[in-house]
Design an enzyme around this catalytic site. Structure first.
Site, PDB file in Angstrom:
ATOM      1  N   GLU A   1       0.832  -1.206   0.000  1.00  0.00           N
ATOM      2  CA  GLU A   1       0.000   0.000   0.000  1.00  0.00           C
ATOM      3  C   GLU A   1       0.868   1.259   0.000  1.00  0.00           C
ATOM      4  O   GLU A   1       0.553   2.250  -0.670  1.00  0.00           O
ATOM      5  CB  GLU A   1      -0.930   0.003   1.219  1.00  0.00           C
ATOM      6  CG  GLU A   1      -2.007  -1.074   1.189  1.00  0.00           C
ATOM      7  CD  GLU A   1      -2.974  -0.901   0.035  1.00  0.00           C
ATOM      8  OE1 GLU A   1      -3.366   0.239  -0.260  1.00  0.00           O
ATOM      9  OE2 GLU A   1      -3.322  -1.914  -0.594  1.00  0.00           O
TER      10      GLU A   1
ATOM     11  N   TRP B   1       2.152   2.077  -3.471  1.00  0.00           N
ATOM     12  CA  TRP B   1       1.214   2.726  -4.394  1.00  0.00           C
ATOM     13  C   TRP B   1       1.518   4.216  -4.510  1.00  0.00           C
ATOM     14  O   TRP B   1       1.340   4.818  -5.583  1.00  0.00           O
ATOM     15  CB  TRP B   1      -0.227   2.541  -3.923  1.00  0.00           C
ATOM     16  CG  TRP B   1      -0.885   1.274  -4.361  1.00  0.00           C
ATOM     17  CD1 TRP B   1      -1.071   0.139  -3.618  1.00  0.00           C
ATOM     18  CD2 TRP B   1      -1.458   1.000  -5.644  1.00  0.00           C
ATOM     19  NE1 TRP B   1      -1.718  -0.815  -4.367  1.00  0.00           N
ATOM     20  CE2 TRP B   1      -1.971  -0.323  -5.609  1.00  0.00           C
ATOM     21  CE3 TRP B   1      -1.588   1.740  -6.815  1.00  0.00           C
ATOM     22  CZ2 TRP B   1      -2.610  -0.908  -6.704  1.00  0.00           C
ATOM     23  CZ3 TRP B   1      -2.217   1.150  -7.900  1.00  0.00           C
ATOM     24  CH2 TRP B   1      -2.718  -0.147  -7.843  1.00  0.00           C
TER      25      TRP B   1
ATOM     26  N   TRP C   1     -21.318  11.627 -19.779  1.00  0.00           N
ATOM     27  CA  TRP C   1     -21.659  11.770 -18.361  1.00  0.00           C
ATOM     28  C   TRP C   1     -23.034  12.411 -18.205  1.00  0.00           C
ATOM     29  O   TRP C   1     -23.488  13.147 -19.078  1.00  0.00           O
ATOM     30  CB  TRP C   1     -20.607  12.613 -17.643  1.00  0.00           C
ATOM     31  CG  TRP C   1     -19.216  12.095 -17.799  1.00  0.00           C
ATOM     32  CD1 TRP C   1     -18.209  12.673 -18.509  1.00  0.00           C
ATOM     33  CD2 TRP C   1     -18.679  10.890 -17.251  1.00  0.00           C
ATOM     34  NE1 TRP C   1     -17.067  11.902 -18.443  1.00  0.00           N
ATOM     35  CE2 TRP C   1     -17.335  10.806 -17.675  1.00  0.00           C
ATOM     36  CE3 TRP C   1     -19.196   9.872 -16.455  1.00  0.00           C
ATOM     37  CZ2 TRP C   1     -16.499   9.740 -17.321  1.00  0.00           C
ATOM     38  CZ3 TRP C   1     -18.373   8.802 -16.095  1.00  0.00           C
ATOM     39  CH2 TRP C   1     -17.045   8.751 -16.527  1.00  0.00           C
TER      40      TRP C   1
ATOM     41  N   ASN D   1      -9.789   3.667   3.163  1.00  0.00           N
ATOM     42  CA  ASN D   1      -9.518   3.380   1.759  1.00  0.00           C
ATOM     43  C   ASN D   1     -10.659   2.641   1.070  1.00  0.00           C
ATOM     44  O   ASN D   1     -11.026   2.943  -0.062  1.00  0.00           O
ATOM     45  CB  ASN D   1      -8.226   2.566   1.630  1.00  0.00           C
ATOM     46  CG  ASN D   1      -7.834   2.344   0.184  1.00  0.00           C
ATOM     47  OD1 ASN D   1      -7.623   3.291  -0.557  1.00  0.00           O
ATOM     48  ND2 ASN D   1      -7.757   1.102  -0.231  1.00  0.00           N
TER      49      ASN D   1
ATOM     50  N   TRP E   1     -15.801  11.598 -13.228  1.00  0.00           N
ATOM     51  CA  TRP E   1     -14.863  11.329 -12.131  1.00  0.00           C
ATOM     52  C   TRP E   1     -14.122  12.577 -11.685  1.00  0.00           C
ATOM     53  O   TRP E   1     -13.713  12.686 -10.525  1.00  0.00           O
ATOM     54  CB  TRP E   1     -13.864  10.244 -12.546  1.00  0.00           C
ATOM     55  CG  TRP E   1     -13.061  10.539 -13.784  1.00  0.00           C
ATOM     56  CD1 TRP E   1     -13.382  10.210 -15.069  1.00  0.00           C
ATOM     57  CD2 TRP E   1     -11.803  11.203 -13.857  1.00  0.00           C
ATOM     58  NE1 TRP E   1     -12.417  10.629 -15.941  1.00  0.00           N
ATOM     59  CE2 TRP E   1     -11.424  11.237 -15.224  1.00  0.00           C
ATOM     60  CE3 TRP E   1     -10.942  11.772 -12.912  1.00  0.00           C
ATOM     61  CZ2 TRP E   1     -10.238  11.825 -15.665  1.00  0.00           C
ATOM     62  CZ3 TRP E   1      -9.760  12.354 -13.346  1.00  0.00           C
ATOM     63  CH2 TRP E   1      -9.412  12.378 -14.703  1.00  0.00           C
TER      64      TRP E   1
ATOM     65  N   TRP F   1      -9.114   7.822  -8.419  1.00  0.00           N
ATOM     66  CA  TRP F   1     -10.325   8.140  -9.182  1.00  0.00           C
ATOM     67  C   TRP F   1     -10.271   7.546 -10.578  1.00  0.00           C
ATOM     68  O   TRP F   1     -11.271   7.028 -11.083  1.00  0.00           O
ATOM     69  CB  TRP F   1     -10.536   9.655  -9.242  1.00  0.00           C
ATOM     70  CG  TRP F   1     -11.270  10.145  -8.038  1.00  0.00           C
ATOM     71  CD1 TRP F   1     -10.743  10.715  -6.911  1.00  0.00           C
ATOM     72  CD2 TRP F   1     -12.683  10.065  -7.819  1.00  0.00           C
ATOM     73  NE1 TRP F   1     -11.735  10.991  -6.010  1.00  0.00           N
ATOM     74  CE2 TRP F   1     -12.931  10.614  -6.532  1.00  0.00           C
ATOM     75  CE3 TRP F   1     -13.745   9.585  -8.572  1.00  0.00           C
ATOM     76  CZ2 TRP F   1     -14.222  10.685  -6.001  1.00  0.00           C
ATOM     77  CZ3 TRP F   1     -15.026   9.665  -8.038  1.00  0.00           C
ATOM     78  CH2 TRP F   1     -15.259  10.210  -6.768  1.00  0.00           C
TER      79      TRP F   1
END
Length: 695
Positions: A494, A497, A526, A561, A579, A602
């Site tokens: 993690e 990342w 969208w 998370n 997004w 995202w």
């Protein structure tokens, strides 16, 4: 920046965002001044000497109200090397059986014009479609994004650093420029290097911090994060003062002025000929540093920009073919292998040496110790500051205590509430500690299952090297564990990342310019629904786990998370809202706001990013709720309307309760039908640029 609002373009039936009043849906790039593509390119490539001036290629528009073209050409004329647009349509192998077409570099073929700015216009020839997605200063055209990708600012800065460095005579001091992502004294590369140079020259070391409210507005900084920065700066100022190092404070509204102000005003006032700073990897920040280095050389000042934010600097991890990697799993394995083979990347920098106490009686420098950290930044006042001190106590010592608790204490219920993560009553354990249980704990929200260190990492209060050095101590062999078989290994993954998303941003800067990494999804259609967007923000969607997480976000400036992914998926796939709306709101809300990680998350959710979730994988909100909050305690706390519900009703009261009983709760009905929204999302991702019949 003005508040963005949604509006519908009647010609395109598409989502658009703009300041208050809808603007023209022309293909104007939102990060440049455009009268026409030809005039824009002519302006962008105005020559200075033998090089083109691209300093204003990105983000110029929002500053021009205060900086005229004449002043820009005179004061902010910084040249970079010309980039040529290239079609980066390359594919990579899928990782572990995932859908291959979702991987690889941005795809600008398949009929997606560089004019695409977010959603498609009306049906018809591509060249006639209009860009119905305009956000001032938020989304570059695909053409400009491709140009940035062709020669990333990170590469430009590194070339600049490598060539043309000259020895500069010593001045009266050496300056270290602290950024809002390296708020620490321990293990701070640029601070240590500046201290070394000051000791070599036998001159004082001066720390500098520059506030830029205009920059904070443009980049959607949260008032909670700015408050956190201010509180940590006060801690640092006290500690630096004990070392006889002043923290000099300056503030400039317009960020494009900062390189010139630092080089031509601040450093001369300090008599400094040497400036050290740590690199930030966003496009704007890299271009600021390019400008600073060049202006420094023009004015006899040596500016050294150093890698510090990440464990492994960008560009150090490549595929066997020598190319950058965009799929996380093989990248992460290469990252772990590199750290095992070259442990130098985990070595921490020594602390700086104190200045001689005589600096406090020096006519030039003594007054710097009187500089004040403001109580707040105008426009970023934080009424909850006193409460947030309890949730996010400032300082490296507190960050270290959080890390120690995560490594050595059991998870506790109720720690998801608005209470201090360092409150008493914990129980130590070697085998049942939060880190050892992290494999399952990371997906739960009903306790303190995470480390809660993200705000401290995002602000550089503690370094990644420091926390990984502590993680190594938990392994009996003294090695850094990094795999999915243990809680410790999973947590280290993690942490990695953070490196991955920053590497991605430095390699493909398009993602910090509002563009999807996968351009083939640039024209996804969208929805336009202001009410749905506001209901999502307010936690009033009728989906309890979504509402609990969003209310927690508003109160704490932070979210676990798992529910970050669930709430993001709900906005994009269930509500079919862009997004970038969610990305912006999270940055405006979170105390741990970080462009690379936020954007990466995202775009992963929206299936537009590097190594993304396939578009056909859509979170089932009810299933996710039952898994991450099995007892419903999290929902009951953050959604008090549901505090008396039990069993499955806590996760889905509308469908589990008699209608008359449900109405008594004062809780909204679901604002969207999951099955229908799923079908809508699948259609629009499969048929990019189209809407289903009747929509």
């Amino acid at each position: 920046m003005p508040q963005l609002t949604l509006f519908s373009d009647p010609k395109s039936k598409s989502l658009a965002l703009s300041p208050k009043k809808p603007t023209s849906t022309s293909t104007t790039t939102t990060r440049n001044i455009h009268n026409s593509p030809e005039s824009s390119r002519k302006a962008a490539y105005t020559k200075k000497g033998e090089e083109p001036n691209l300093w204003e290629l990105h983000h110029i528009q929002e500053d021009m109200a205060a900086i005229s073209k004449k002043r820009h050409a005179k004061d902010d004329d910084v040249s970079t090397e010309e980039a040529v647009v290239e079609n980066p349509n390359k594919k990579r192998k899928a990782d572990q059986g995932k859908d291959e077409e979702m991987k690889g570099q941005p795809d600008s073929k398949n009929g997606h014009s560089p004019q695409g700015g977010g959603v498609a216009g009306e049906k018809g020839p591509r060249e006639k479609r209009k860009n119905a997605y305009e956000i001032k200063g938020k989304i570059a055209t695909a053409e400009d994004a491709a140009r940035a990708d062709e020669d990333p600012p990170m590469n430009q800065l590194e070339r600049l650093i490598e060539k043309g460095h000259k020895e500069i005579e010593k001045g009266e001091s050496v300056a270290y420029w602290m950024r809002m992502e390296d708020l620490r004294i321990e293990d701070n590369t640029a601070l240590y290097k500046a201290s070394q140079k000051a000791q070599e020259f036998s001159v004082p070391l001066i720390a500098l911090f520059v506030f830029s409210p205009g920059d904070y507005r443009i980049h959607d900084r949260s008032n909670k994060k700015i408050d956190f920065i201010l509180r940590n700066l006060r801690v640092l100022k006290t500690k630096l003062n004990e070392m006889n190092i002043p923290l000099h404070i300056q503030s400039y509204e317009k960020r494009l002025q900062i390189p010139r102000r630092v080089i031509k005003e601040i450093l001369p006032s300090l008599g400094a000929k040497h400036l050290f700073t740590n690199i930030e990897y966003e496009v704007d920040e890299l271009r600021r540093d390019i400008a600073t280095v060049k202006l420094g050389r023009e004015n006899g000042i040596d500016v050294q920009c150093l890698h510090d934010r990440l464990v492994v600097p960008p560009g150090k991890i490549k595929s066997q073919q020598g190319k950058p990697m965009s799929v996380f799993s093989p990248w992460q394995r290469a990252w772990a292998k590199l750290l095992d083979q070259q442990p130098k990347y985990l070595e921490m920098s020594p602390s700086p040496k104190p200045n001689n106490e005589s600096i406090k009686s020096n006519d030039k420098f003594a007054k710097l110790f009187e500089d004040k950290i403001p109580d707040h930044i105008e426009g970023f006042e934080c009424p909850e500051s006193e409460k947030l001190k309890e949730l996010w106590p400032e300082g490296l010592d507190k960050a270290k205590e959080l890390l120690d608790r995560f490594f050595h204490t059991k998870p506790r219920q109720k720690q998801f509430e608005f209470i201090s993560p360092l409150n008493p009553g914990y129980e130590t354990s070697a085998k049942q500690s939060r880190i050892q249980l992290y494999q399952t704990g990371r997906n739960l929200v009903d306790g303190d299952n995470s480390s809660r260190l993200s705000p401290y990492l995002a602000a550089g209060v503690i370094s990644s090297r420091m926390i990984l050095a502590e993680a190594k101590k938990l392994n009996k062999q003294g090695k850094l564990e990094s795999g999915r078989d243990t809680g410790l290994g999973m947590w280290v993954q993690e942490v990695s990342w953070r490196d991955f998303y920053n590497h991605t941003m430095a390699t493909w800067p398009r993602i910090s310019m509002g563009r999807p990494f996968l351009e083939k999804f640039a024209d996804v259609q969208w929805e336009t629904n202001e009410d749905h967007l506001q209901a999502w923000k307010d936690g009033k969607t009728g989906f309890p786990i979504i509402d609990a997480a969003m209310r927690a976000c508003k109160a704490r400036g932070w979210m676990e998370n798992r529910v970050r992914m669930v709430t993001a998926s709900f906005l994009v796939k269930s509500l079919m809202l862009d997004w970038r709306l969610g990305e912006k709101y999270f940055m405006e809300s979170f105390v741990d706001g970080d462009l690379a990680a936020n954007n990466g998350g995202w775009q992963w959710t929206a299936s537009t990013g590097t190594d993304p979730q396939p578009f056909f994988r859509i979170f089932n909100t009810l299933t996710q709720s039952e898994k991450c909050d099995p007892t419903g305690a999290y929902i009951r706390y953050w959604v008090p309307e549901l505090k008396n519900l039990k069993g499955k009703a806590i996760h889905d009261p509308y469908h589990q309760m008699p209608k008359n009983e449900f109405k008594k709760l004062g809780y909204p009905e679901p604002i969207v039908d999951h099955k229908k929204s799923r079908e809508r999302a699948l259609f629009r991702y499969k048929n990019v640029g189209e809407k289903e019949d009747g929509a």
